[in-house]
Design a protein around this motif. Structure first.
Motif, PDB file in Angstrom:
ATOM      1  N   ASP A   1       7.804  24.842  35.844  1.00 17.78           N
ATOM      2  CA  ASP A   1       7.046  25.984  36.350  1.00 17.78           C
ATOM      3  C   ASP A   1       5.722  26.033  35.580  1.00 17.78           C
ATOM      4  O   ASP A   1       5.574  26.790  34.626  1.00 17.78           O
ATOM      5  CB  ASP A   1       7.875  27.272  36.131  1.00 17.78           C
ATOM      6  CG  ASP A   1       7.132  28.508  36.605  1.00 17.78           C
ATOM      7  OD1 ASP A   1       6.206  28.374  37.427  1.00 17.78           O
ATOM      8  OD2 ASP A   1       7.466  29.626  36.142  1.00 17.78           O
ATOM      9  N   PRO A   2       4.764  25.188  35.994  1.00 17.44           N
ATOM     10  CA  PRO A   2       3.509  25.131  35.231  1.00 17.44           C
ATOM     11  C   PRO A   2       2.746  26.451  35.285  1.00 17.44           C
ATOM     12  O   PRO A   2       2.785  27.141  36.307  1.00 17.44           O
ATOM     13  CB  PRO A   2       2.714  24.006  35.916  1.00 17.44           C
ATOM     14  CG  PRO A   2       3.371  23.769  37.218  1.00 17.44           C
ATOM     15  CD  PRO A   2       4.773  24.259  37.133  1.00 17.44           C
ATOM     16  N   ASN A   3       2.120  26.778  34.185  1.00 21.65           N
ATOM     17  CA  ASN A   3       1.336  28.011  34.140  1.00 21.65           C
ATOM     18  C   ASN A   3       0.181  27.776  33.164  1.00 21.65           C
ATOM     19  O   ASN A   3       0.352  27.820  31.946  1.00 21.65           O
ATOM     20  CB  ASN A   3       2.220  29.183  33.685  1.00 21.65           C
ATOM     21  CG  ASN A   3       1.533  30.510  33.879  1.00 21.65           C
ATOM     22  OD1 ASN A   3       0.348  30.660  33.597  1.00 21.65           O
ATOM     23  ND2 ASN A   3       2.271  31.473  34.386  1.00 21.65           N
ATOM     24  N   GLU A   4      -0.963  27.515  33.733  1.00 22.50           N
ATOM     25  CA  GLU A   4      -2.155  27.191  32.946  1.00 22.50           C
ATOM     26  C   GLU A   4      -2.507  28.339  31.989  1.00 22.50           C
ATOM     27  O   GLU A   4      -2.892  28.106  30.841  1.00 22.50           O
ATOM     28  CB  GLU A   4      -3.318  26.921  33.919  1.00 22.50           C
ATOM     29  CG  GLU A   4      -4.656  26.628  33.292  1.00 22.50           C
ATOM     30  CD  GLU A   4      -4.755  25.268  32.634  1.00 22.50           C
ATOM     31  OE1 GLU A   4      -4.183  24.304  33.169  1.00 22.50           O
ATOM     32  OE2 GLU A   4      -5.402  25.181  31.565  1.00 22.50           O
TER      33      GLU A   4
ATOM     34  N   SER B   1      -0.375  17.331  22.039  1.00 25.46           N
ATOM     35  CA  SER B   1      -0.594  15.899  22.265  1.00 25.46           C
ATOM     36  C   SER B   1      -0.698  15.543  23.752  1.00 25.46           C
ATOM     37  O   SER B   1      -0.384  16.353  24.623  1.00 25.46           O
ATOM     38  CB  SER B   1       0.561  15.115  21.635  1.00 25.46           C
ATOM     39  OG  SER B   1       1.785  15.623  22.114  1.00 25.46           O
ATOM     40  N   HIS B   2      -1.158  14.342  23.991  1.00 25.11           N
ATOM     41  CA  HIS B   2      -1.107  13.740  25.322  1.00 25.11           C
ATOM     42  C   HIS B   2       0.223  13.017  25.390  1.00 25.11           C
ATOM     43  O   HIS B   2       0.508  12.181  24.535  1.00 25.11           O
ATOM     44  CB  HIS B   2      -2.184  12.662  25.467  1.00 25.11           C
ATOM     45  CG  HIS B   2      -3.502  13.186  25.884  1.00 25.11           C
ATOM     46  ND1 HIS B   2      -3.708  13.807  27.085  1.00 25.11           N
ATOM     47  CD2 HIS B   2      -4.709  13.148  25.268  1.00 25.11           C
ATOM     48  CE1 HIS B   2      -4.973  14.150  27.190  1.00 25.11           C
ATOM     49  NE2 HIS B   2      -5.612  13.774  26.090  1.00 25.11           N
TER      50      HIS B   2
ATOM     51  N   SER C   1       0.534  20.537  32.841  1.00 25.99           N
ATOM     52  CA  SER C   1       0.682  20.270  34.274  1.00 25.99           C
ATOM     53  C   SER C   1       2.090  20.469  34.820  1.00 25.99           C
ATOM     54  O   SER C   1       2.272  20.645  36.005  1.00 25.99           O
ATOM     55  CB  SER C   1       0.215  18.851  34.593  1.00 25.99           C
ATOM     56  OG  SER C   1       1.076  17.934  33.981  1.00 25.99           O
ATOM     57  N   SER C   2       3.109  20.435  33.952  1.00 26.31           N
ATOM     58  CA  SER C   2       4.472  20.537  34.474  1.00 26.31           C
ATOM     59  C   SER C   2       5.274  21.681  33.881  1.00 26.31           C
ATOM     60  O   SER C   2       6.485  21.781  34.106  1.00 26.31           O
ATOM     61  CB  SER C   2       5.233  19.237  34.218  1.00 26.31           C
ATOM     62  OG  SER C   2       4.554  18.169  34.799  1.00 26.31           O
TER      63      SER C   2
ATOM     64  N   GLU D   1      -0.850  16.970  28.945  1.00 18.48           N
ATOM     65  CA  GLU D   1      -1.036  17.527  27.603  1.00 18.48           C
ATOM     66  C   GLU D   1       0.126  18.482  27.370  1.00 18.48           C
ATOM     67  O   GLU D   1       0.537  19.176  28.309  1.00 18.48           O
ATOM     68  CB  GLU D   1      -2.330  18.339  27.537  1.00 18.48           C
ATOM     69  CG  GLU D   1      -3.573  17.508  27.531  1.00 18.48           C
ATOM     70  CD  GLU D   1      -4.807  18.383  27.641  1.00 18.48           C
ATOM     71  OE1 GLU D   1      -4.770  19.538  27.198  1.00 18.48           O
ATOM     72  OE2 GLU D   1      -5.792  17.902  28.190  1.00 18.48           O
ATOM     73  N   ALA D   2       0.629  18.515  26.153  1.00 12.68           N
ATOM     74  CA  ALA D   2       1.781  19.382  25.905  1.00 12.68           C
ATOM     75  C   ALA D   2       1.808  19.852  24.456  1.00 12.68           C
ATOM     76  O   ALA D   2       1.256  19.200  23.565  1.00 12.68           O
ATOM     77  CB  ALA D   2       3.071  18.641  26.227  1.00 12.68           C
TER      78      ALA D   2
END
Lengths: 251, 199
Positions: free
Chosen positions: A107-110, A57-58, A29-30, A7-8
């Protein structure tokens, strides 16, 4: 060589070649990804809307040896209303610019992803309110490790209690200072502003609107955070001055 | 180590400065120019120089022109009540090809993009406002691109022109002719629905 499915949120884009667009996304995720959307500027491209800033979006992204490419995608929220109002669009651009500048690629950061997504959702629902902008700023800086210290003096560690007179905030050291440690370069702010600053960090989003913040405090918060962010990031965000102009104009 | 003779390297270097041209494409173009005749290379160089020397902004619409005012601004048969605002000179060509518009144009030379630090001051908006004063224009059609920068520009223009009494309209968004509905994205289809018209 890998395909990333994530998702972005699209942050920004720029034209590339004849009809392509190089888009910066912040993905769940990325983290930050820069990817080329081939043919996205053609009117018949099914990627045109997908790569517009603030679209959630996905995505399926092909990560090759050079620049990544958007393979396909499906819109979860088009967030069209954020692009149909100048103030909303500028405020959303400010959030996007901050995330783009302060986050590194891969550098993923939820927490940052959720913060951005929530902030855009609240903009859509409530419009642009200064308190939301300040809350986004302070929360983002805190997630990134720059949470201002408000309970103790950043210099000697002594407890800082609200009292008579003003509080003193050291932008360079990132927090309040007790009267004994104050230096000339520290900023004088009201204790009310200090309390609001603390509450911006701990108050759930929906309850932020119940905070009583007068215009003097708003101004104090705005300039304090602007200086604090500029000091930490070593950058004055381009969108900020245009946003301030719009916020000060009668609509 | 120098792979190319100095004049070739210089040509490649200059071509690389052009938008969308990477080092490989620049090399290909350079060798193509070198493989051609002397006169073809001269013609190319002269065309670039002539365009650079003779082309200027039209004092009325800010389009690129050889004569000032440009042929469109000089055309007395055009509708003096409608002004179409576009981002780039190329957009005028696209609009003219439609054969549907008979008014005048104004070229902004860009669009508002706060994230890139491009504000209204960087565009030909001041010139637009000066032009509208003492003019017969009643409607301003904003034909900027249907992307976030184009929308921001359109919203800004509406914000400053509506209070002055002009009718500000935006070109429609929607489905391309010949496309399949099932492949349309949600945003475009939503816009197409909003802008539906009775048949």
């Amino acid at each position: 060589m890998a395909v990333i499915r994530t998702e972005a949120i699209a942050l920004k884009g720029k034209d590339l070649g004849e009809a392509d667009r190089l888009v910066t996304f912040f993905s769940r995720s990325s983290g930050k990804i820069r990817a080329v959307a081939n043919g996205a500027r053609r009117t018949r491209s099914n990627m045109s809307a997908l790569v517009q800033p603030f679209t959630y979006s996905h995505l399926s992204i092909y990560q090759g040896s050079s620049l990544a490419r958007v393979r396909s995608g499906e819109i979860i929220q088009g967030n069209l209303s954020l692009r149909e109002d100048l103030l909303l669009m500028t405020a959303s651009s400010y959030l996007a610019e901050m995330v783009d500048f302060l986050m590194e690629e891969d550098d993923p950061n939820e927490a940052v992803f959720a913060l951005l997504l929530n902030s855009l959702a609240i903009f859509k629902e409530r419009g642009v309110e200064r308190i939301l902008l300040r809350s986004f700023e302070i929360r983002l800086m805190s997630i990134l490790g720059y949470r201002p210290r408000l309970e103790n003096c950043v210099h000697c560690g002594a407890e800082t209690k609200p009292g008579k007179g003003s509080a003193f905030f050291s932008v360079a050291q990132g927090g309040l200072k007790c009267p004994e440690c104050v230096e000339e370069s520290d900023r004088e702010i009201s204790w009310g502003t200090c309390q609001v600053l603390g509450r911006l960090l701990g108050t759930p989003w929906r309850q932020l609107f119940n905070l009583r913040v007068d215009s003097k405090m708003q101004k104090e918060l705005e300039s304090l955070l602007a200086e604090f962010i500029e000091y930490r990031s070593e950058r004055r965000f381009k969108t900020l001055s245009f946003l301030q102009t719009l916020l000060e104009e009668p609509s | 180590m120098h792979y190319f003779a100095r004049p070739i390297a210089r040509l490649v270097g200059q071509l690389t400065k052009l938008p969308g041209i990477g080092p490989k494409t620049a090399q290909r173009l350079a060798f193509y120019i070198l493989s051609g005749s002397q006169s073809a290379a001269k013609e190319l160089a002269q065309a670039i120089l002539e365009a650079k020397e003779k082309i200027k902004y039209c004092s009325r619409c800010c389009n690129l022109t050889e004569d000032d005012p440009c042929p469109i601004c000089k055309d007395a048969r055009r509708d003096g009540e409608v002004l179409c605002v576009v981002e780039n000179p190329q957009d005028i060509v696209a609009m003219e090809k439609t054969g549907e518009f008979f008014g005048f144009y104004h070229v902004l030379h860009g669009s508002i993009s706060p994230i890139d630090g491009i504000g209204p001051e960087e565009l030909k908006i001041k010139e637009l406002l000066n032009r509208l004063q003492d003019s017969s224009f009643k409607e301003v059609i904003v034909a900027t691109d249907p992307n976030v920068e184009g929308e921001a520009t359109a919203l800004y223009l509406a914000r400053i022109l509506k209070p002055l009494g002009y009718r500000v309209t935006r070109i429609a968004h929607g489905l391309p002719i010949g496309g399949d509905l099932e492949y349309a994205d949600e945003v475009t289809l939503g816009k197409a629905l909003q802008g539906r018209k009775e048949i």
